[in-house]
Write an enzyme that holds these catalytic residues in place. Structure first.
Site, mmCIF file in Angstrom:
data_model
loop_
_atom_site.group_PDB
_atom_site.id
_atom_site.type_symbol
_atom_site.label_atom_id
_atom_site.label_comp_id
_atom_site.label_asym_id
_atom_site.label_seq_id
_atom_site.Cartn_x
_atom_site.Cartn_y
_atom_site.Cartn_z
ATOM 1 N N HIS A 50 13.956 9.636 41.938
ATOM 2 C CA HIS A 50 14.806 10.759 41.534
ATOM 3 C C HIS A 50 15.604 11.228 42.730
ATOM 4 O O HIS A 50 15.094 11.196 43.855
ATOM 5 C CB HIS A 50 13.948 11.920 41.000
ATOM 6 C CG HIS A 50 14.737 12.908 40.213
ATOM 7 N ND1 HIS A 50 15.409 13.949 40.805
ATOM 8 C CD2 HIS A 50 14.979 12.992 38.883
ATOM 9 C CE1 HIS A 50 16.040 14.642 39.855
ATOM 10 N NE2 HIS A 50 15.797 14.091 38.693
ATOM 11 N N GLU A 91 11.726 10.382 32.587
ATOM 12 C CA GLU A 91 12.024 9.382 31.564
ATOM 13 C C GLU A 91 10.819 8.513 31.203
ATOM 14 O O GLU A 91 10.773 7.939 30.120
ATOM 15 C CB GLU A 91 13.181 8.479 32.020
ATOM 16 C CG GLU A 91 14.410 9.209 32.512
ATOM 17 C CD GLU A 91 15.135 9.959 31.419
ATOM 18 O OE1 GLU A 91 14.521 10.249 30.386
ATOM 19 O OE2 GLU A 91 16.317 10.261 31.617
#
Ligand code: COA
Length: 383
Positions: free
Chosen positions: A265, A324
């Protein structure tokens, strides 16, 4: 003309670390794995408020109270139905991926307001209510049309999430699945200056309208580096099949220069707090169905192996589980197809996009960064 001696580059690649706006909507603390949405830590919030309430909090700064909440749901339910023009576009796009059908349909969702270019707080709020209420209707209609079935009209006695399941599957919605979907939508409702939110704010900063800004945001969301990752996460789990095959599979992917979806991320250097919330939701769904339980067990094992292998092959990059990874499990467990996952993300994030458009319109400052020219100079036309 000779090019001037290049100055040391001031470019912040990918705008990493650049603070582009002040916002009251959400705060992402990537070092400590904290997400605050309009004052509430995500763990306090997700699973306990509806997406309609979360949206209202983002749009007005205040959660509806016990008397206001049912009235809000009733009001928003009144916007769910699509105009025939929008349905026609969804029908034309029935063989396109759901996120593309949503982008095309989204652009038409201002057809029933008299002045779609009204960017006053009241004008923005009127469109925000329509966008949030209609996105699930678009995706459910698309899902039916591509199977050769007629779309099902929305019901107003169900929550937004339960009604989506009803319109998609044509049966009475499973309350646990509806709760899981609602928790997912609230978990992803807003998340700082992510790429699609930034896109919406750039468009809004030109004094363009709410629907234009959100249509652009849908386009930004669909890429696999942003909202398009959960479909491939599921593909990965299906391909790995059993936990004992995970290590070899992951090493091969990384060895061939590919990224592992659901990990890494830009901001979080520790586990994404939304992954924590959604892992719990996935676990609850796994408890209800044997098929989900098997996939959940596999996912836990793959996650553990992936974290170890990523640290081994990409040391110091702090590549941890992101939102996700468990999104894929939650959405799969309620019966959705992988190519619908990113469109589901858009349904929840619509709340945040609309809020950012309102905030940007209120701030009213054109977003217009600079660039560093690296091309030739002073060419002459030889003719
Ligand atoms: N798998 C393998 N390697 C990864 C990786 C992943 N998921 N994510 C980042 N890396 C590696 C990069 O290859 C790079 O390696 P290098 O230093 O050897 O060149 C390093 O980590 C830094 O990557 P960078 O592209 O600068 O990070 P970023 O901040 O731009 O990337 C993401 C953030 C989300 C785009 C990235 O982590 C990614 O592609 N993840 C997979 C897609 C995904 O899950 N997206 C959903 C995000 S919520």
């Amino acid at each position: 003309m000779a090019a001037p001696t290049p100055a040391p580059s001031a470019v912040k690649s990918g705008l990493e670390g650049v603070v582009a706006a002040q916002t009251k909507l959400s705060m992402v603390d990537g070092q400590n794995g904290v997400l605050i949405v309009a004052g509430y830590p995500i763990e306090e919030f997700a699973g306990r408020v509806s997406i309609e309430e979360a949206a209202m909090l983002l749009w007005t700064g205040r959660l509806p109270d016990k008397e206001e909440a049912p009235l809000l749901q009733k009001e928003l339910a009144g916007y769910r139905a699509l105009r025939p023009e929008t349905l026609e576009i969804v029908k034309t796009a029935r063989n396109a991926p759901p996120i593309d059908a949503l982008r095309m349909a989204c652009a038409t969702l201002s057809l029933d307001v008299s002045n779609p270019n009204d960017i006053s707080p009241a004008g923005d709020l009127a469109l925000a209510k329509r966008l949030l209420s209609r996105f699930p209707t678009v995706i459910a209609a698309h899902s039916r049309l591509r199977q050769g079935l007629d779309p099902i009209a929305p019901r107003s006695d169900l929550s937004l999430a339960a009604n989506f399941l009803y319109m998609t599957f044509g049966t009475e919605p499973d309350p646990m699945a509806a709760k899981a979907l609602e928790t997912y939508w609230v978990t992803v409702a807003d998340h700082g200056m992510n790429a699609s939110t930034f896109t919406a704010r750039v468009i809004a900063s030109t004094r363009s309208d709410m629907v234009s800004a959100v249509t652009g945001a849908v386009g930004a969301l669909k890429g696999p580096l942003h909202g398009g990752a959960p479909g491939p996460v599921l593909d990965m789990l299906v391909d790995i099949k059993t936990a004992d095959r995970a290590e070899a599979w992951l090493r091969k992917e990384l060895g061939e220069g590919r990224r592992i979806m659901g990990f890494g991320h830009r901001v979080y250097k520790v586990r994404d707090p939304r992954a924590e919330v959604l892992a719990k939701t996935a676990e609850q769904m796994a408890g209800a169905h044997l098929q989900n339980a098997k996939l959940y067990e596999l996912a836990r094992a793959v996650e553990k192996t992936a974290l170890r292998v990523l640290e081994d092959l990409k040391p110091g990059r702090n590549l941890k589980t992101n939102v996700e990874f468990y999104t894929a499990l939650v959405l799969q467990s309620i019966g959705l197809q992988p190519d619908q996952f990113v469109a589901m993300f858009a349904c929840g994030r619509a709340a945040g996009w609309c809020a950012h458009v309102m905030e940007q319109h209120a701030q009213d400052r054109l977003i217009r960064p600079a660039s560093e020219y690296t091309g030739p100079m002073g060419l002459t036309l030889d003719r």
